[in-house]
Design an enzyme around this catalytic site. Structure first.
Site, PDB file in Angstrom:
ATOM      1  CB  CYS A 111      76.968  58.790  64.372  1.00  0.00           C
ATOM      2  SG  CYS A 111      76.315  59.936  65.898  1.00  0.00           S
ATOM      3  CD  GLU A 120      71.570  55.910  69.816  1.00  0.00           C
ATOM      4  OE1 GLU A 120      71.641  56.523  68.716  1.00  0.00           O
ATOM      5  OE2 GLU A 120      70.518  56.155  70.489  1.00  0.00           O
TER       6      GLU A 120
HETATM    7  P1  NAD Z   1      83.173  50.351  66.427  1.00  0.00           P
HETATM    8  O1  NAD Z   1      82.131  49.796  65.916  1.00  0.00           O
HETATM    9  O2  NAD Z   1      84.413  49.839  65.844  1.00  0.00           O
HETATM   10  O3  NAD Z   1      83.565  50.204  68.050  1.00  0.00           O
HETATM   11  C1  NAD Z   1      82.681  50.681  68.703  1.00  0.00           C
HETATM   12  C2  NAD Z   1      82.585  49.923  69.971  1.00  0.00           C
HETATM   13  O4  NAD Z   1      81.945  48.607  69.878  1.00  0.00           O
HETATM   14  C3  NAD Z   1      84.064  49.821  70.847  1.00  0.00           C
HETATM   15  O5  NAD Z   1      83.793  49.697  72.151  1.00  0.00           O
HETATM   16  C4  NAD Z   1      84.238  48.552  70.288  1.00  0.00           C
HETATM   17  O6  NAD Z   1      85.370  47.599  70.935  1.00  0.00           O
HETATM   18  C5  NAD Z   1      82.970  47.585  70.320  1.00  0.00           C
HETATM   19  N1  NAD Z   1      82.917  46.672  69.007  1.00  0.00           N
HETATM   20  C6  NAD Z   1      83.254  46.812  67.904  1.00  0.00           C
HETATM   21  N2  NAD Z   1      83.107  45.480  67.136  1.00  0.00           N
HETATM   22  C7  NAD Z   1      82.736  44.765  68.353  1.00  0.00           C
HETATM   23  C8  NAD Z   1      82.002  43.540  67.974  1.00  0.00           C
HETATM   24  N3  NAD Z   1      82.103  42.623  66.847  1.00  0.00           N
HETATM   25  N4  NAD Z   1      81.682  42.774  69.071  1.00  0.00           N
HETATM   26  C9  NAD Z   1      81.839  43.287  70.381  1.00  0.00           C
HETATM   27  N5  NAD Z   1      82.310  44.853  70.333  1.00  0.00           N
HETATM   28  C10 NAD Z   1      82.488  45.450  69.219  1.00  0.00           C
HETATM   29  O7  NAD Z   1      82.868  51.837  66.108  1.00  0.00           O
HETATM   30  P2  NAD Z   1      84.097  53.118  66.151  1.00  0.00           P
HETATM   31  O8  NAD Z   1      84.865  53.060  64.995  1.00  0.00           O
HETATM   32  O9  NAD Z   1      84.473  53.396  67.580  1.00  0.00           O
HETATM   33  O10 NAD Z   1      82.899  54.461  65.941  1.00  0.00           O
HETATM   34  C11 NAD Z   1      82.537  54.890  64.786  1.00  0.00           C
HETATM   35  C12 NAD Z   1      81.242  54.330  64.557  1.00  0.00           C
HETATM   36  O11 NAD Z   1      80.274  54.553  65.654  1.00  0.00           O
HETATM   37  C13 NAD Z   1      80.460  54.939  63.359  1.00  0.00           C
HETATM   38  O12 NAD Z   1      79.842  53.963  62.450  1.00  0.00           O
HETATM   39  C14 NAD Z   1      79.525  55.978  64.043  1.00  0.00           C
HETATM   40  O13 NAD Z   1      78.503  56.446  63.051  1.00  0.00           O
HETATM   41  C15 NAD Z   1      79.073  55.293  65.081  1.00  0.00           C
HETATM   42  N6  NAD Z   1      78.639  56.071  66.124  1.00  0.00           N
HETATM   43  C16 NAD Z   1      77.136  56.148  66.404  1.00  0.00           C
HETATM   44  C17 NAD Z   1      76.835  56.959  67.304  1.00  0.00           C
HETATM   45  C18 NAD Z   1      75.034  57.140  67.423  1.00  0.00           C
HETATM   46  O14 NAD Z   1      74.927  57.721  68.339  1.00  0.00           O
HETATM   47  N7  NAD Z   1      74.538  56.600  66.573  1.00  0.00           N
HETATM   48  C19 NAD Z   1      77.440  57.842  68.048  1.00  0.00           C
HETATM   49  C20 NAD Z   1      78.770  57.674  67.826  1.00  0.00           C
HETATM   50  C21 NAD Z   1      79.498  56.810  66.879  1.00  0.00           C
END
Ligand code: NAD
Length: 505
Positions: free
Chosen positions: A296, A262
Site C-alpha cells: 500500500c 486502511e
Molecule cells: P481487495 O480490496 O481486493 O481485497 C481486500 C479484502 O477485502 C479481501 O479480503 C477481499 O475479499 C475483501 N473485499 C474486496 N472487495 C470487497 C467487497 N466489495 N465487499 C466486501 N469485501 C470485499 O484488496 P487486495 O487486492 O487484496 O489488496 C490490495 C489493496 O489493499 C491495495 O489497494 C492496497 O493499497 C491496499 N492495502 C492497504 C493497506 C493499508 O494499510 N492502507 C495495507 C495493505 C493493502
C-alpha cells in the site's frame, strides 16, 4: 519441499477454512484452490464457510469474549507473550509459506513474521498501559476520569499483500484490549491464514482461551459482507482497495458500527538537488520495486528536481536493469511475481493507458513470458496532468516527473485522492521542514531521507482522504479496539450541578 512445509503446519488438501475455537472439519461452503503466483500451480485447496458456519464462528467468538474480557489485561499480555514466542519458533517456516503464497521475496516473508513478533512484544508491554485520564472536576469532592473497556467481537478483513502482519496489527491489539476477533483473509492467501491460526490457537488453547482468534474463509467476499452487516460486531477493521472500503465502510456505517479503514495509497517522493543521491537511489528502489510494487506504501510517483533529473534517472534506470526477477524462494531474487494473472493484465493496461496519455517508458514495460505472473519493474516519464496518475495500479510502475520549485512538488504530491505515504530526500533542513509543515505533505506518513514504504510497528500506521483515515499498529491505536467510559464520582454529601446550574425545590 512444499508438501513438507504444509505438513509442518498440519495443512492438508481440502483443509477447513473455518476456525471457531476448533476447526470445523467439513464446512458447508465450496472449495477453492490457492495458487502459487510463481508457477500457477495449486498449493492446496481450502473449504469455505457457509452462512451457518459463520453463525457458529460468531457464537463461539461471542462466548469467548465474555470469558476473555474478565482476564486482567496484564495476564492477557502474558498469553500474547507466548504467542510471540510461538511465532519466533515458526518464523522461518511461516516466512517461507508467505513467500510461497504471495510471491514476496524471502527476506520480506521473514520480515512479515518479524512484524507479527514485534506486535506481540509491543502488545505485551501495552497490556499494562491501557490507562485513561484523570481530569480536574469543577465540582468540589468530585472525581472525573476516563476508563477503557473491551469492545466485543472485532471483524478483520485483510488484503493479500500482508496476509499475516495486518492480522497481527489488529488481532493482537484487540486481544490485549480484551476483544475476540473474526478474520476474513484474502482468498489469494488462505493457506497463510490457516497456518497463522494453527500457531496461535495452540497457545490460546493451552491457556484455556481457544476461541479468542477465529477464522472465516468464504467464497469471494461473502464473509466480509456478513461481518460488515453484523450488528454483533462493533468494530470492523478492513484493509484493501478504496473500492472495497467504500462498500464495506458504507455497510458498517449504515448500521452505525465503527469501521477502521486502511485502503489504497498513491505515494510520492521528492528528490531535492541537495539529496544524498546514493541514499535516495536505494530508498527509491526499495520503495518502488520491493514486494513487486504491491505494498500500500509502494512508491508510485517520483518528483525529481530538474537540475539533477538526467543524472538521477540514468542511475535509476541502470539500477532497474540489474534487479534479479524470479522465484522468490531463491536467495538472490529481489523481485518475485505479481499475485495473479489479472494483476499482470491490469499492469499492462495501465502502461498502455499511460502511453496514450503522453507517458514515455524509460525502463521495463513488459510482462515476462513463461509460467508465473512475472513482470518487469517499469519507469514511465510522465506529467502531473496525466489522469492515470490519480489511480493506484497495484504493480511496479513508477511515474517520474521533473519539478523546479519545491512548493510545486508538494502540491503534486497532494493532488491525488489518496493520502497514505510520502517522502522527501534532502539534506536541507528548510526543505524537510517545509515538507513536514501544515502546508506540506497531506499524507498519514511523511518521511525524510527514507522511502515511502517499510514502516515500523511503533508508530500509528494509516492515511488520509481516500486511504480511509484509519490508524493501526503502534502509538495509541489500541484505543480503536476499546470503548471509552467517562465516569464522575461524587464523594460529598452535596449535589452541585455542572455549569453552576441551580435546580432546587
Ligand atoms: P481487495 O480490496 O481486493 O481485497 C481486500 C479484502 O477485502 C479481501 O479480503 C477481499 O475479499 C475483501 N473485499 C474486496 N472487495 C470487497 C467487497 N466489495 N465487499 C466486501 N469485501 C470485499 O484488496 P487486495 O487486492 O487484496 O489488496 C490490495 C489493496 O489493499 C491495495 O489497494 C492496497 O493499497 C491496499 N492495502 C492497504 C493497506 C493499508 O494499510 N492502507 C495495507 C495493505 C493493502
Amino acid at each position: 519441499m512444499i508438501a513438507e512445509l504444509l505438513e509442518k503446519f498440519g495443512i492438508h488438501q481440502a483443509h477447513s477454512g473455518v476456525f471457531a475455537g476448533d476447526w470445523i472439519t467439513k464446512p458447508g461452503g465450496p472449495e477453492f484452490d490457492s495458487l502459487n503466483p510463481s508457477d500457477g500451480k495449486v498449493i492446496a485447496s481450502v473449504m469455505c464457510a457457509s452462512s451457518k458456519n459463520y453463525e457458529q464462528v460468531m457464537v463461539r467468538a461471542g462466548e469467548g469474549f465474555k470469558r476473555w474480557r474478565e482476564v486482567p489485561a496484564p495476564m492477557r499480555g502474558e498469553i500474547i507473550r507466548e504467542v510471540g514466542i510461538a511465532l519466533r519458533k515458526h518464523k522461518k517456516d511461516l516466512g517461507l509459506l508467505i513467500t510461497l503464497e504471495t510471491g514476496k521475496i524471502l527476506s520480506e516473508g521473514q520480515g512479515e513474521v518479524q512484524e507479527m513478533i514485534d506486535m506481540c512484544d509491543f502488545a505485551t508491554g501495552l497490556s499494562r498501559q491501557l490507562h485513561g485520564l484523570t481530569i480536574a472536576s469543577e465540582r468540589k469532592d468530585h472525581r472525573l476520569f476516563e476508563q477503557w473497556h473491551p469492545l466485543g467481537v472485532v471483524g478483520i478483513i485483510s488484503a493479500f499483500n500482508f496476509p499475516a502482519a495486518v492480522w497481527a496489527w489488529n488481532a493482537i491489539l484487540a486481544a490485549i484490549c480484551g476483544d475476540t476477533s473474526v478474520w476474513k483473509p484474502s482468498n489469494h492467501t488462505p493457506i497463510t491464514s490457516i497456518a497463522v491460526i494453527n500457531i496461535v490457537a495452540s497457545v490460546m488453547k493451552s491457556n484455556g482461551y481457544g476461541d479468542v482468534f477465529s477464522l472465516c474463509i468464504s467464497e469471494g467476499h461473502l464473509a466480509a459482507e456478513w461481518i460488515a452487516q453484523d450488528k454483533r460486531i462493533p468494530l470492523v477493521s478492513a484493509t484493501g482497495s478504496c473500492e472495497m472500503g467504500r462498500v464495506v465502510g458504507a455497510k458498517v456505517s449504515q448500521r452505525l458500527g465503527r469501521s477502521l479503514l486502511e485502503l489504497g495509497g498513491n505515494n510520492a517522493a521528492i528528490i531535492s538537488p541537495s539529496a544524498n543521491i546514493d541514499l535516495a537511489l536505494r530508498g527509491v528502489l526499495f520503495a518502488a520495486v520491493g514486494t513487486a510494487g504491491q505494498r500500500c506504501t509502494t512508491l508510485r510517483r517520483l518528483f525529481v528536481h530538474d537540475s539533477i533529473e538526467t543524472m538521477f534517472m540514468e542511475k535509476l534506470c541502470t539500477a532497474y536493469g540489474s534487479i534479479t526477477i524470479g522465484n522468490p524462494w531463491e536467495e538472490a531474487v529481489l523481485m518475485g511475481p505479481l499475485i495473479s494473472e489479472p494483476a499482470v493484465e491490469k499492469m499492462m493496461l495501465a502502461i498502455e493507458e499511460a502511453k496514450k496519455q503522453g507517458g514515455k517508458v524509460l525502463a521495463g514495460g513488459n510482462r515476462i513470458l513463461g509460467s508465473g505472473n512475472f513482470v518487469e519493474p517499469t519507469i514511465i516519464l510522465a506529467s502531473p496532468e496525466m489522469p492515470i496518475m490519480q489511480q493506484e495500479t497495484f504493480a511496479p510502475i513508477l511515474y517520474v516527473m521533473p519539478y523546479h520549485h519545491l512548493g510545486d512538488a508538494i502540491r503534486f504530491n497532494n493532488e491525488v485522492p489518496q493520502g497514505l505515504s510520502s517522502a522527501i530526500f534532502t539534506d536541507r533542513v528548510s526543505e524537510a521542514e517545509q515538507f513536514l509543515s501544515t502546508r506540506g505533505s497531506d499524507c498519514g506518513i511523511a518521511n525524510v531521507n527514507i522511502g515511502t514504504s517499510g514502516a515500523e510497528i511503533g508508530g500509528a500506521f494509516g492515511g488520509e482522504k481516500d486511504t480511509g483515515g484509519g490508524r493501526e499498529s503502534g502509538s495509541d491505536c489500541w484505543k480503536n479496539y476499546m470503548r471509552r467510559q467517562t465516569c464522575t464520582i461524587n464523594g460529598s454529601d452535596q449535589l452541585p450541578l455542572a455549569q453552576g446550574i441551580q435546580f432546587d425545590l
